[in-house]
Design an enzyme around this catalytic site. Structure first.
Site, short mmCIF file in Angstrom:
data_model
loop_
_atom_site.label_atom_id
_atom_site.label_comp_id
_atom_site.label_asym_id
_atom_site.label_seq_id
_atom_site.Cartn_x
_atom_site.Cartn_y
_atom_site.Cartn_z
N PHE A 1 0.86 -1.17 0.00
CA PHE A 1 0.00 0.00 0.00
C PHE A 1 0.90 1.23 0.00
O PHE A 1 1.67 1.44 0.94
CB PHE A 1 -0.92 0.03 1.22
CG PHE A 1 -1.86 1.21 1.23
CD1 PHE A 1 -3.06 1.16 0.53
CD2 PHE A 1 -1.54 2.37 1.91
CE1 PHE A 1 -3.92 2.25 0.51
CE2 PHE A 1 -2.40 3.46 1.89
CZ PHE A 1 -3.59 3.40 1.20
N ASP B 1 9.53 2.62 0.92
CA ASP B 1 8.37 3.34 1.47
C ASP B 1 8.39 3.12 2.98
O ASP B 1 7.97 2.08 3.48
CB ASP B 1 7.09 2.80 0.84
CG ASP B 1 5.82 3.37 1.47
OD1 ASP B 1 5.92 4.10 2.48
OD2 ASP B 1 4.73 3.05 0.98
N LYS C 1 3.67 10.29 8.10
CA LYS C 1 3.08 9.85 9.36
C LYS C 1 3.79 10.42 10.58
O LYS C 1 3.59 11.57 10.93
CB LYS C 1 2.99 8.33 9.40
CG LYS C 1 1.92 7.76 8.46
CD LYS C 1 1.66 6.30 8.67
CE LYS C 1 0.59 5.73 7.74
NZ LYS C 1 -0.78 6.14 8.10
#
Length: 392
Positions: free
Chosen positions: A124, A209, A238
């Site tokens: 994702f 990522d 994040k």
């Protein structure tokens, strides 16, 4: 818009590892805004630094120098493999920008035909059209037209299949060291090392990522540090802003060599408020002993989770993850455990492969971890009892 299937909960304020509703209920937060509020809620240093900047200046755009941006870039570079940094607004932007940088690298070297990126099943990387294609999840792709081209896919942890996917147009391999949305599925250290060698042997760039795994979540500043390898390009977001929306791309000077003025940009990325938040987060994380203490507490909690696996074999199957990026794979529907935990006034996050993510503040105390174990125990007791009752 009817975009979210929200829980019937609203929180008014937070303090450390806790969220409070307007009517005074207190929830232990093991979601952290989906691995975002890395230092908990209302952290005094973050509040002070952001408040200070709020009273000065919010935004001027990247048409002008931003001293806080230079400071944060220098600190991230000094504590990573990278030589340069670019700031954006989100993890999806950081991932998409990373792909642009990889493609531009080869185009600038006279190889524009090398533009395809290999990603992994279960990945994702965000919800832009290109990153939906990178993730290749049919559920997220349906209804949005023809899938963006330029991405090839390989099974996770299958080196033979990965090698077979490399072609003359391949420019990069993109991966999460531990898949987050995919169910906290880790790529073993030896496999990561083999992928790094594969990139080196074939002249490819390695994109990491680390939107969810980075910024201390696994017990080191970046998850790839555990394997002893480095990427060429890395996406962050994040926890980087401690709750303030921001993302970043770190890269080696060589990997970013195709990027020149005008090739990429952002209006809001790297603004003063985001930079104040990012620098405040690093102030805390780079303090002596931060990661050692985090690793100690995380190890203790993982042992407690392992004991619950043994105690509730009809409810729980496996504990996954590292540091405070943890998940329980459940035998009951994972949504049932999320709901049972909410009934115990504890917040968690579901993920793929029938898992429930446990993502506390990186500063959570031992007492709060014990409280979480007790709430998990009570939730599993209720689910085991319900399971027995249904069987009867």
């Amino acid at each position: 818009m009817s975009t979210y299937a929200r829980a019937p909960l609203a929180f008014e304020r937070g303090e450390g590892s806790y969220l409070m509703t307007a009517d005074g209920r207190r929830y232990l937060d093991f979601a952290s805004g989906i691995a975002v509020t890395a230092l908990g809620h209302n952290h005094p240093h973050l509040v002070a630094k952001l408040t200070e900047q709020v009273g000065k200046l919010w935004h001027t755009s990247n048409l002008f120098e931003i001293p806080g941006q230079a400071k944060l870039a220098e600190r991230l570079v000094a504590n990573s493999f990278a030589d340069v940094a670019f700031f954006c607004n989100s993890g999806a932007e950081a991932c998409e920008g990373s792909v642009k940088i990889a493609r531009k690298y080869f185009a600038a070297k006279g190889q524009p035909e090398k533009w395809r990126v290999i990603t992994f099943d279960g990945a994702f990387h965000g919800r832009t059209l290109a990153m939906l294609a990178a993730g290749n999840n049919k559920k997220y792709l349906d209804g949005f037209g023809t899938k963006a081209d330029g991405f090839d896919h390989a099974p996770l942890n299958d080196l033979a299949a990965l090698k077979a996917a490399i072609g003359p147009e391949t420019c990069a391999i993109m991966l999460e060291p531990i898949q987050g949305e995919g169910g906290i599925r880790a790529i073993p250290t030896e496999t990561l090392r083999a992928i790094r060698k594969l990139c080196d042997d074939h002249g490819l760039l390695l994109i990491m990522d680390e939107v969810q795994t980075g910024m201390g979540r696994t017990g080191k500043l970046f998850a790839h540090e555990w394997s002893g390898i480095t990427p060429d390009i890395m996406a962050l977001a994040k926890g980087l802003g401690g709750g303030f929306p921001m993302g970043a791309i770190l890269a080696t000077k060589d990997a970013a060599s195709g990027i020149a003025p005008g090739t990429h940009g952002t209006t809001f990325g790297g603004n003063m408020l985001a930079m104040a938040a990012g620098n405040a987060v690093l102030d805390v994380m780079l303090a002596p002993g931060f990661f050692e203490d985090l690793q100690r507490r995380a190890s203790m909690f993982k042992q407690q989770l392992a004991m619950l696996i043994d105690k509730y074999p009809t409810v729980l199957e496996e504990v996954r993850g590292q540091g405070f990026l943890l998940a329980l794979k459940t035998k009951v529907p994972n949504g049932d455990l999320v709901t049972a935990l909410q009934q115990q006034q504890m917040v968690s996050v579901s993920a793929a492969d029938n898992t429930v993510r446990l993502l506390p503040s990186l500063l959570i105390s031992e007492a709060e971890l014990s409280e979480a174990t007790a709430k998990l125990d009570a939730a599993c007791t209720a689910l085991a009892s319900k399971s027995t009752g249904n069987a009867a």
